[in-house]
Design a protein around this motif. Structure first.
Motif, PDB file in Angstrom:
ATOM      1  N   ASP A   1       6.496   5.017 -13.706  1.00 13.89           N
ATOM      2  CA  ASP A   1       6.890   6.065 -12.833  1.00 13.89           C
ATOM      3  C   ASP A   1       6.001   7.082 -12.210  1.00 13.89           C
ATOM      4  OD1 ASP A   1       9.340   5.139 -13.122  1.00 13.89           O
ATOM      5  OD2 ASP A   1      10.337   7.074 -13.781  1.00 13.89           O
ATOM      6  N   GLU A   2       4.862   7.404 -13.240  1.00 13.56           N
ATOM      7  CA  GLU A   2       3.687   8.134 -12.679  1.00 13.56           C
ATOM      8  C   GLU A   2       2.626   7.429 -11.589  1.00 13.56           C
ATOM      9  OE1 GLU A   2       0.045  10.822 -14.491  1.00 13.56           O
ATOM     10  OE2 GLU A   2       1.572   9.836 -15.528  1.00 13.56           O
ATOM     11  N   GLN A   3       2.364   6.358 -12.208  1.00 16.17           N
ATOM     12  CA  GLN A   3       1.481   5.385 -11.390  1.00 16.17           C
ATOM     13  C   GLN A   3       2.318   4.781 -10.050  1.00 16.17           C
ATOM     14  OE1 GLN A   3      -1.659   4.777 -11.494  1.00 16.17           O
ATOM     15  NE2 GLN A   3      -1.944   5.604 -13.534  1.00 16.17           N
ATOM     16  N   GLU A   4       3.517   4.646 -10.074  1.00 14.96           N
ATOM     17  CA  GLU A   4       4.128   3.943  -8.846  1.00 14.96           C
ATOM     18  C   GLU A   4       4.123   5.298  -7.837  1.00 14.96           C
ATOM     19  OE1 GLU A   4       8.302   2.182  -7.151  1.00 14.96           O
ATOM     20  OE2 GLU A   4       8.233   2.672  -9.358  1.00 14.96           O
ATOM     21  N   LEU A   5       4.337   6.520  -8.283  1.00 19.29           N
ATOM     22  CA  LEU A   5       4.699   7.521  -7.432  1.00 19.29           C
ATOM     23  C   LEU A   5       3.249   7.726  -6.891  1.00 19.29           C
ATOM     24  CD1 LEU A   5       6.432   9.942  -6.326  1.00 19.29           C
ATOM     25  CD2 LEU A   5       5.356  11.393  -8.274  1.00 19.29           C
ATOM     26  N   ARG A   6       2.160   7.680  -7.554  1.00 23.55           N
ATOM     27  CA  ARG A   6       0.683   7.881  -7.035  1.00 23.55           C
ATOM     28  C   ARG A   6       0.391   6.773  -6.152  1.00 23.55           C
ATOM     29  NH1 ARG A   6      -4.603   5.998  -7.766  1.00 23.55           N
ATOM     30  NH2 ARG A   6      -3.515   4.646  -9.595  1.00 23.55           N
ATOM     31  N   MET A   7       0.893   5.442  -6.202  1.00 22.86           N
ATOM     32  CA  MET A   7       0.509   4.315  -5.433  1.00 22.86           C
ATOM     33  C   MET A   7       1.266   4.616  -4.268  1.00 22.86           C
ATOM     34  SD  MET A   7      -2.068   2.882  -6.993  1.00 22.86           S
ATOM     35  CE  MET A   7      -2.293   1.349  -5.876  1.00 22.86           C
ATOM     36  N   ALA A   8       2.896   4.868  -4.353  1.00 21.34           N
ATOM     37  CA  ALA A   8       3.642   4.761  -3.302  1.00 21.34           C
ATOM     38  C   ALA A   8       3.179   5.873  -2.353  1.00 21.34           C
ATOM     39  CB  ALA A   8       4.844   5.237  -3.700  1.00 21.34           C
ATOM     40  N   THR A   9       2.420   7.102  -2.801  1.00 17.01           N
ATOM     41  CA  THR A   9       1.905   8.117  -1.814  1.00 17.01           C
ATOM     42  C   THR A   9       0.695   7.521  -1.180  1.00 17.01           C
ATOM     43  OG1 THR A   9       2.674   9.860  -3.534  1.00 17.01           O
ATOM     44  CG2 THR A   9       1.032  10.407  -1.746  1.00 17.01           C
ATOM     45  N   LEU A  10      -0.229   6.865  -1.797  1.00 17.09           N
ATOM     46  CA  LEU A  10      -1.164   6.383  -1.066  1.00 17.09           C
ATOM     47  C   LEU A  10      -0.841   5.433  -0.211  1.00 17.09           C
ATOM     48  CD1 LEU A  10      -3.767   5.480  -4.198  1.00 17.09           C
ATOM     49  CD2 LEU A  10      -4.165   7.084  -2.476  1.00 17.09           C
ATOM     50  N   MET A  11       0.243   4.485  -0.216  1.00 12.95           N
ATOM     51  CA  MET A  11       0.802   3.570   0.462  1.00 12.95           C
ATOM     52  C   MET A  11       1.308   4.453   2.001  1.00 12.95           C
ATOM     53  SD  MET A  11       4.158   0.897   0.151  1.00 12.95           S
ATOM     54  CE  MET A  11       3.150  -0.154  -0.785  1.00 12.95           C
ATOM     55  N   ARG A  12       2.316   5.440   1.805  1.00 15.09           N
ATOM     56  CA  ARG A  12       2.619   6.049   2.640  1.00 15.09           C
ATOM     57  C   ARG A  12       1.472   6.644   3.457  1.00 15.09           C
ATOM     58  NH1 ARG A  12       5.237  11.073   2.832  1.00 15.09           N
ATOM     59  NH2 ARG A  12       3.015  11.812   1.719  1.00 15.09           N
ATOM     60  N   ASP A  13       0.494   7.319   3.018  1.00 17.59           N
ATOM     61  CA  ASP A  13      -0.397   7.934   3.673  1.00 17.59           C
ATOM     62  C   ASP A  13      -1.082   6.732   4.663  1.00 17.59           C
ATOM     63  OD1 ASP A  13       0.368  10.454   2.461  1.00 17.59           O
ATOM     64  OD2 ASP A  13      -1.277  10.446   1.156  1.00 17.59           O
ATOM     65  N   LEU A  14      -1.382   5.627   4.018  1.00 15.05           N
ATOM     66  CA  LEU A  14      -2.090   4.502   4.716  1.00 15.05           C
ATOM     67  C   LEU A  14      -1.340   4.043   6.006  1.00 15.05           C
ATOM     68  CD1 LEU A  14      -4.115   2.751   2.037  1.00 15.05           C
ATOM     69  CD2 LEU A  14      -5.141   4.003   3.774  1.00 15.05           C
ATOM     70  N   MET A  15      -0.104   4.196   5.832  1.00 17.11           N
ATOM     71  CA  MET A  15       0.959   3.710   6.709  1.00 17.11           C
ATOM     72  C   MET A  15       1.010   4.700   7.920  1.00 17.11           C
ATOM     73  SD  MET A  15       4.202   2.407   4.567  1.00 17.11           S
ATOM     74  CE  MET A  15       5.240   2.097   5.785  1.00 17.11           C
ATOM     75  N   VAL A  16       0.841   5.994   7.471  1.00 17.31           N
ATOM     76  CA  VAL A  16       0.795   7.045   8.671  1.00 17.31           C
ATOM     77  C   VAL A  16      -0.653   6.808   9.246  1.00 17.31           C
ATOM     78  CG1 VAL A  16       0.596   9.667   9.107  1.00 17.31           C
ATOM     79  CG2 VAL A  16       2.323   8.636   7.374  1.00 17.31           C
ATOM     80  N   ALA A  17      -1.833   6.732   8.586  1.00 13.77           N
ATOM     81  CA  ALA A  17      -3.043   6.485   9.335  1.00 13.77           C
ATOM     82  C   ALA A  17      -2.782   5.346  10.377  1.00 13.77           C
ATOM     83  CB  ALA A  17      -4.093   6.405   8.247  1.00 13.77           C
ATOM     84  N   SER A  18      -2.198   4.314   9.984  1.00 11.15           N
ATOM     85  CA  SER A  18      -2.296   3.109  10.581  1.00 11.15           C
ATOM     86  C   SER A  18      -1.315   3.024  11.829  1.00 11.15           C
ATOM     87  CB  SER A  18      -1.913   1.748   9.693  1.00 11.15           C
ATOM     88  OG  SER A  18      -2.745   1.694   8.707  1.00 11.15           O
ATOM     89  N   GLU A  19      -0.631   4.015  11.888  1.00 13.67           N
ATOM     90  CA  GLU A  19       0.488   4.025  12.967  1.00 13.67           C
ATOM     91  C   GLU A  19       1.364   3.294  12.728  1.00 13.67           C
ATOM     92  OE1 GLU A  19      -0.849   5.261  17.007  1.00 13.67           O
ATOM     93  OE2 GLU A  19      -2.849   4.486  16.296  1.00 13.67           O
ATOM     94  N   ALA A  20       1.939   3.286  11.672  1.00 10.28           N
ATOM     95  CA  ALA A  20       3.255   2.236  11.327  1.00 10.28           C
ATOM     96  C   ALA A  20       4.317   2.900  11.996  1.00 10.28           C
ATOM     97  CB  ALA A  20       3.476   2.311   9.732  1.00 10.28           C
ATOM     98  N   PRO A  21       5.322   2.038  12.778  1.00 12.18           N
ATOM     99  CA  PRO A  21       6.435   2.611  13.445  1.00 12.18           C
ATOM    100  C   PRO A  21       7.232   3.099  12.578  1.00 12.18           C
ATOM    101  CG  PRO A  21       6.272   0.144  13.508  1.00 12.18           C
ATOM    102  CD  PRO A  21       5.035   0.583  12.931  1.00 12.18           C
ATOM    103  N   ALA A  22       8.375   3.814  13.201  1.00  7.38           N
ATOM    104  CA  ALA A  22       9.561   4.550  12.339  1.00  7.38           C
ATOM    105  C   ALA A  22      10.249   3.446  11.541  1.00  7.38           C
ATOM    106  CB  ALA A  22      10.219   5.375  13.391  1.00  7.38           C
ATOM    107  N   GLU A  23      10.600   2.460  11.901  1.00  9.05           N
ATOM    108  CA  GLU A  23      11.293   1.644  11.302  1.00  9.05           C
ATOM    109  C   GLU A  23      10.652   0.937   9.973  1.00  9.05           C
ATOM    110  OE1 GLU A  23      11.699   0.235  15.754  1.00  9.05           O
ATOM    111  OE2 GLU A  23      10.131   0.821  14.387  1.00  9.05           O
ATOM    112  N   GLN A  24       9.228   0.984  10.090  1.00  3.38           N
ATOM    113  CA  GLN A  24       8.492   0.557   8.837  1.00  3.38           C
ATOM    114  C   GLN A  24       8.912   1.424   7.633  1.00  3.38           C
ATOM    115  OE1 GLN A  24       8.083  -2.487   8.187  1.00  3.38           O
ATOM    116  NE2 GLN A  24       5.649  -2.586   7.923  1.00  3.38           N
ATOM    117  N   PHE A  25       8.847   3.000   7.695  1.00  2.11           N
ATOM    118  CA  PHE A  25       9.230   3.759   6.758  1.00  2.11           C
ATOM    119  C   PHE A  25      10.828   3.547   6.312  1.00  2.11           C
ATOM    120  CE2 PHE A  25       5.601   5.534   9.276  1.00  2.11           C
ATOM    121  CZ  PHE A  25       4.814   6.017   8.189  1.00  2.11           C
ATOM    122  N   ALA A  26      11.568   3.485   7.188  1.00  5.41           N
ATOM    123  CA  ALA A  26      13.003   3.189   6.969  1.00  5.41           C
ATOM    124  C   ALA A  26      13.306   1.832   6.082  1.00  5.41           C
ATOM    125  CB  ALA A  26      13.797   3.325   8.134  1.00  5.41           C
TER     126      ALA A  26
END
Length: 468
Positions: free
Chosen positions: A335-360
């Protein structure tokens, strides 16, 4: 791929204008088969590009990209190369495997790998023509050379052939990259920094003294090549409609959709075409202009319903520690590593202008901190295990006049068969289907497009068709 900067241009040397039959040394123990036999298309292409090198060897400020189709299906090459890695195989030539689960005996898998290895040897020999031309004209002092590729290919690893259907494991996405930069002159060394193909364009622009565009996400690798200077903490990668993935070089996180069916999925495009033709009218009727992205230069793209060939939810989310498990055979629930990696993923998706559907689709918030409620590896562990079971076979279903092995086109032409199909598959039946899909049976589709037709659904359809 090459870029060159020559100041001042040197006097032209004898032989600089050789034609495309310019020589290149054969590989160890190899005859120069291509010059003798006319050459395969990729080899002829390499010879022409080597000729361009010789023609421009003493010119200034030029760039040459060399892109060959090989190594690629079909895995064909000459016997001289096949003998170097051949097997004692006596059967049909498996030179173009379907992108499905491996069901062939090990000897067929081994032979297919030997065919691929022979093809790589041919390509390596052809690349030697380029290196020989650079040797011949003393180009290493002021010419940058980058050798890379776009993707790998599963040759039975993870029990799969090809790519696109299963998640992007290391064999598919961890790419070879060789860089010669005459400014730092580093050779025979490895780098541990995480780089991506988006870094190649800024690297070339930097070599020519030009800035990268402001919306470029990649960075120049000049200092990475020179001294292993890191350029990013993590890299985002994936395929449209598939898993979204992130790696920091050691940990790899392959995140599946949060829900079955892969919703919501939309495509944003300025070119409403597919690989084999234009988008169907049924899709374009639902198109709408969307707000511009930063990288579309103020141009509004079309937003159309997206379609994926598989339902990646069926594979589940996976986390791997490459230091402990380089073959990615044992997913980790941490859980600890997944939370860290998921946060990195989300931040990179934001930086890449992922559309709202991708987050959902991924079950991730676009803003705010992630919590344990956003983790999927533990929740989807059963899907991961199920996806690794042997593929379904015709013998698993009742024999009948029509069934899950009957071509879909035949089923759709039978009014009695259409009813159970529509009841269980809904829009999949009524939507436009490519000709190559109509030639397949439902069992074939379930094998190729994993998760699109759940196993339980396939059995219910088979039972109802058997009653007709």
């Amino acid at each position: 791929m090459e870029g060159a900067r020559r100041r001042p241009a040197r006097a032209r040397q004898p032989g600089a204008d050789r034609d495309e039959r310019g020589t290149a040394p054969p590989g160890p123990g190899q005859p120069a088969v291509h010059g003798q036999r006319g050459g395969a298309p990729a080899d002829a292409y390499l010879r022409r590009r080597a000729a361009l090198l010789r023609t421009n060897a003493y010119e200034d400020d030029w760039f040459l990209q060399i892109e060959t189709f090989d190594p690629h299906e079909p895995f064909f090459t000459y016997d001289d190369y096949r003998k170097l890695s051949g097997t004692a195989y006596d059967g049909p030539e498996p030179d173009w495997p379907d992108y499905v689960r491996v069901s062939e005996p090990q000897e067929t898998v081994d032979h297919t790998r030997s065919l691929y290895s022979a093809l790589l040897t041919m390509c390596d020999h052809s690349l030697g023509r380029v290196l020989a031309a650079m040797d011949e004209h003393d180009m290493w002092d002021d010419t940058m050379l980058i050798v890379g590729t776009d993707h790998g290919f599963l040759l039975g690893e993870h029990d799969w052939w090809g790519r696109n259907t299963p998640p992007y494991f290391q064999e598919t996405i961890h790419l070879p990259l060789f860089v010669w930069d005459p400014r730092s002159r580093r050779r025979g060394e490895r780098r541990t920094s995480l780089v991506q193909t988006i870094d190649l364009a800024p690297t070339l622009l930097d070599f020519f003294g030009q800035p990268a565009p402001p919306d470029a996400q990649g960075v120049s690798l000049a200092h990475t090549v020179a001294e292993d200077e890191p350029v990013r903490e993590a890299g985002l990668f994936g395929i449209f409609g598939g898993h979204v993935n992130v790696t920091d070089g050691r940990w790899v996180y392959l995140r599946a959709p949060a829900r079955p069916g892969n919703p919501p999925l939309a495509e944003y495009t300025l070119m409403p075409t597919l690989m084999r033709g234009r988008m169907p009218v049924e899709v374009l009727r639902e198109a709408a202009l969307a707000a511009p992205f930063g990288f579309t230069k103020g141009v509004s793209p079309l937003r159309v319903p997206g379609t994926a060939y598989t339902d990646p939810y069926a594979f589940g989310s996976m986390l791997f520690d490459l230091d402990a498990d380089p073959g990615q055979r044992h997913p980790v629930v941490d859980d600890e590593q997944e939370l860290r990696m998921a946060t990195l993923m989300r931040d990179l998706m934001v930086a890449s202008e992922a559309p709202a559907e991708q987050f959902a689709r991924m079950g991730l918030p676009a803003t705010g901190p992630l919590t344990s409620g956003h983790l999927l590896c533990r929740e989807q562990a059963a899907q991961v295990e199920t996806s690794r079971r042997r593929p379904l076979r015709a013998a698993d279903f009742p024999g009948s006049r029509i069934g899950v092995t009957t071509p879909i086109a035949t089923l759709l032409a039978d009014p009695a068969a259409v009813s159970p199909l529509r009841a269980h598959l809904g829009d999949l039946v009524d939507g436009p289907l490519p000709d190559e899909v109509l030639e397949l049976g439902l069992l074939d589709v379930a094998d190729v497009a994993v998760g699109l037709i759940p196993t339980a659904t396939l059995h219910r359809i088979a039972d109802e068709l058997a009653e007709l």
